[in-house]
Write an enzyme that holds these catalytic residues in place. Structure first.
Site, PDB file in Angstrom:
ATOM      1  N   CYS A   1      -6.501 -27.782  11.932  1.00  0.00           N
ATOM      2  CA  CYS A   1      -7.673 -28.655  11.996  1.00  0.00           C
ATOM      3  C   CYS A   1      -7.299 -30.127  11.867  1.00  0.00           C
ATOM      4  CB  CYS A   1      -8.676 -28.266  10.916  1.00  0.00           C
ATOM      5  SG  CYS A   1      -9.527 -26.701  11.263  1.00  0.00           S
TER       6      CYS A   1
ATOM      7  N   ASP B   1      -8.126  -7.245   0.837  1.00  0.00           N
ATOM      8  CA  ASP B   1      -7.120  -7.463   1.880  1.00  0.00           C
ATOM      9  C   ASP B   1      -7.692  -7.040   3.216  1.00  0.00           C
ATOM     10  OD1 ASP B   1      -5.556  -4.817   3.132  1.00  0.00           O
ATOM     11  OD2 ASP B   1      -6.699  -4.414   1.308  1.00  0.00           O
TER      12      ASP B   1
ATOM     13  N   CYS C   1      -6.466 -27.383   6.866  1.00  0.00           N
ATOM     14  CA  CYS C   1      -5.306 -26.688   7.426  1.00  0.00           C
ATOM     15  C   CYS C   1      -4.621 -27.554   8.476  1.00  0.00           C
ATOM     16  CB  CYS C   1      -5.708 -25.335   8.025  1.00  0.00           C
ATOM     17  SG  CYS C   1      -6.492 -25.424   9.658  1.00  0.00           S
TER      18      CYS C   1
ATOM     19  N   GLY D   1       0.778   4.116   1.951  1.00  0.00           N
ATOM     20  CA  GLY D   1       0.905   4.958   3.130  1.00  0.00           C
ATOM     21  C   GLY D   1      -0.294   5.866   3.322  1.00  0.00           C
ATOM     22  N   GLY D   2      -1.193   5.875   2.326  1.00  0.00           N
ATOM     23  CA  GLY D   2      -2.352   6.762   2.417  1.00  0.00           C
ATOM     24  C   GLY D   2      -3.298   6.417   3.538  1.00  0.00           C
TER      25      GLY D   2
ATOM     26  N   GLN E   1     -11.409   7.499  -5.016  1.00  0.00           N
ATOM     27  CA  GLN E   1     -11.941   8.121  -3.821  1.00  0.00           C
ATOM     28  C   GLN E   1     -13.275   8.789  -4.176  1.00  0.00           C
ATOM     29  OE1 GLN E   1     -11.009   7.753  -0.796  1.00  0.00           O
ATOM     30  NE2 GLN E   1      -9.025   6.757  -1.084  1.00  0.00           N
TER      31      GLN E   1
ATOM     32  N   CYS F   1     -11.989 -28.683   7.078  1.00  0.00           N
ATOM     33  CA  CYS F   1     -10.846 -27.830   6.767  1.00  0.00           C
ATOM     34  C   CYS F   1      -9.575 -28.663   6.699  1.00  0.00           C
ATOM     35  CB  CYS F   1     -10.706 -26.729   7.827  1.00  0.00           C
ATOM     36  SG  CYS F   1      -9.306 -25.619   7.537  1.00  0.00           S
TER      37      CYS F   1
ATOM     38  N   ASP G   1       0.848  -1.183   0.000  1.00  0.00           N
ATOM     39  CA  ASP G   1       0.000   0.000   0.000  1.00  0.00           C
ATOM     40  C   ASP G   1       0.890   1.241   0.000  1.00  0.00           C
ATOM     41  OD1 ASP G   1       0.928   0.238   2.573  1.00  0.00           O
ATOM     42  OD2 ASP G   1      -0.990  -0.015   3.539  1.00  0.00           O
TER      43      ASP G   1
ATOM     44  N   GLY H   1     -11.107   4.015   0.512  1.00  0.00           N
ATOM     45  CA  GLY H   1     -11.924   4.856   1.369  1.00  0.00           C
ATOM     46  C   GLY H   1     -13.137   4.180   1.968  1.00  0.00           C
TER      47      GLY H   1
ATOM     48  N   HIS I   1      -5.471 -21.365  10.719  1.00  0.00           N
ATOM     49  CA  HIS I   1      -6.814 -21.782  10.295  1.00  0.00           C
ATOM     50  C   HIS I   1      -7.571 -20.634   9.639  1.00  0.00           C
ATOM     51  CE1 HIS I   1     -10.897 -23.293  10.249  1.00  0.00           C
ATOM     52  NE2 HIS I   1     -11.249 -22.171  10.837  1.00  0.00           N
TER      53      HIS I   1
ATOM     54  N   ASP J   1      -2.781   8.332  -2.252  1.00  0.00           N
ATOM     55  CA  ASP J   1      -4.048   9.048  -2.411  1.00  0.00           C
ATOM     56  C   ASP J   1      -4.341   9.829  -1.143  1.00  0.00           C
ATOM     57  OD1 ASP J   1      -4.295   6.657  -1.003  1.00  0.00           O
ATOM     58  OD2 ASP J   1      -6.393   6.375  -1.533  1.00  0.00           O
TER      59      ASP J   1
END
Length: 400
Positions: free
Chosen positions: A306, A262, A303, A91-92, A185, A301, A89, A212, A331, A143
């Site tokens: 689990c 994310d 993973c 830094g905005g 934005q 699951c 990213d 935003g 998990h 931004d």
């Protein structure tokens, strides 16, 4: 670097985003490793889950250990032992999260470090300089981010400033092995969002972000902004909705036409002993009813947690031993990656409505009671109206 759309279903798309370090299948959830590390999880475990891309934070890495040191180490991929894709990213976002420690003007942002008190100037050019030194596959423009509930002239001002800053970022961007995404934005104003989308799309080469959001706005506004932005953007660009991580948000936004997401949510909620599950959404492992529950978090699951550890064991260590956070984090990340895999499969097989009904039925279905004698059916949750409205907008119907 290119984006191929492999299948469509309604507004949703399944695609492949070709990046220097991996092919990323979309829709995709990107785990967040703020300072080049996932809390409690090592890169080898992410590879085992077939995670193709993760996110790191430009502002924090610029402070510690510093982008010059990362560059000297051979870049972020080499430094953190990760040979798949990275998005950084700009830094905005810290304009909101560190709002008491920053000022902003046309030149850029000025931050006071929360760690040392040191001042850091972050104009658009510096953001790109740091990200190029880090070496991420995808960089984000700097931004002007304001809180999503902000109203008045500043919303339009921040939107136009973001466009101007994008042009400065493009001049500073000199590496052809790194993509740069513009960021839309415009707050909750749909007309401003459409205006911004038109300008940003002219400048976007590989992908574009919707910024935003996920800052406390009502969900009814949230999904409508995502839908309007996706509809306004050209189809050849992957659409990245920043900061989205709740499972129901991931599903709804994917089916509205978004492709990338994310959030720190999977690992942050794990630190409180909370596991993510399809039925009921969350499992609070610190609750006493799991004290003698020797089942895995989710028997479906795959993973490592689990496969090898019970709810009772996790109950005994969450909040007490760091390994508890680690096991639940593994998990939760796998849960998110599997959920997006299932979304992709539903789009590919044109079975979105069937998948959506089953997901919502499970997610808002019965929650186990603290008292074993009580019936689970007593705690069925109502499907929120915003979910029903979004589903109707997609052209699907819920029969419950």
């Amino acid at each position: 670097m290119k984006y191929d759309i492999l299948a469509r279903a309604g507004f949703a798309r399944r695609g492949n985003l070709h990046l220097p370090h991996s092919i990323v299948e979309t829709p995709v959830f990107m785990p967040v490793g703020t300072q080049g590390t996932m809390k409690g999880v090592v890169p080898e475990q992410l590879v085992a889950m077939d995670c193709r891309i993760l996110l790191c934070n430009t502002y924090h890495l610029g402070h510690r250990p510093g982008h010059e040191r990362v560059k000297a180490a051979g870049g972020l991929h080499k430094m953190m032992n990760w040979d798949r894709s990275i998005l950084t990213d700009s830094g905005g976002f810290q304009m909101v999260s560190l709002s008491k420690l920053m000022t902003v003007d046309e030149n850029g942002v000025n931050f006071e470090s929360p760690h040392t008190g040191e001042m850091m100037a972050l104009p658009p050019e510096k953001s790109i300089e740091i990200q190029q030194a880090l070496g991420a596959d995808i960089m984000m423009q700097l931004d002007h981010v304001i809180h999503v509930l902000t109203t008045g002239d500043i919303v339009k001002e921040a939107m136009h400033r973001s466009i101007r800053w994008l042009d400065r970022c493009k001049v500073a961007h000199t590496r052809d092995d790194q993509a740069m995404f513009p960021i839309l934005q415009g707050g909750l104003n749909l007309e401003l969002r459409k205006e911004c989308a038109e300008e940003m799309a002219k400048r976007a080469k590989v992908g574009i972000a919707i910024g935003g959001l996920s800052g406390g706005e009502e969900k009814d506004h949230f999904w409508r902004v995502v839908a309007a932005c996706c509809a306004a953007l050209p189809p050849h660009l992957p659409r990245y909705v920043m900061g989205v991580g709740f499972p129901v948000d991931l599903v709804i936004c994917s089916l509205l036409g978004a492709d990338m997401f994310d959030c720190v949510y999977p690992t942050r909620t794990a630190r409180f002993g909370t596991a993510m599950v399809r039925r009921g959404g969350l499992m609070q492992l610190n609750q006493k009813r799991y004290k003698e529950d020797f089942l895995p978090i989710d028997d479906k699951c795959e993973c490592n947690t689990c496969k090898n550890y019970s709810r009772a064991y996790l109950h005994s260590i969450v909040g007490k031993e760091t390994v508890g956070c680690h096991l639940v984090s593994v998990h939760n990340i796998k849960h998110q990656l599997d959920l997006m895999r299932d979304v992709r499969q539903a789009i590919q097989s044109n079975s979105v409505e069937l998948f959506l009904k089953q997901f919502i039925h499970d997610y808002y279905g019965p929650i186990q009671s603290e008292e074993p004698s009580k019936q689970d059916s007593l705690k069925i949750r109502e499907v929120p109206q915003w979910v029903r409205d979004a589903v109707n907008h997609m052209g699907y119907k819920l029969d419950f």
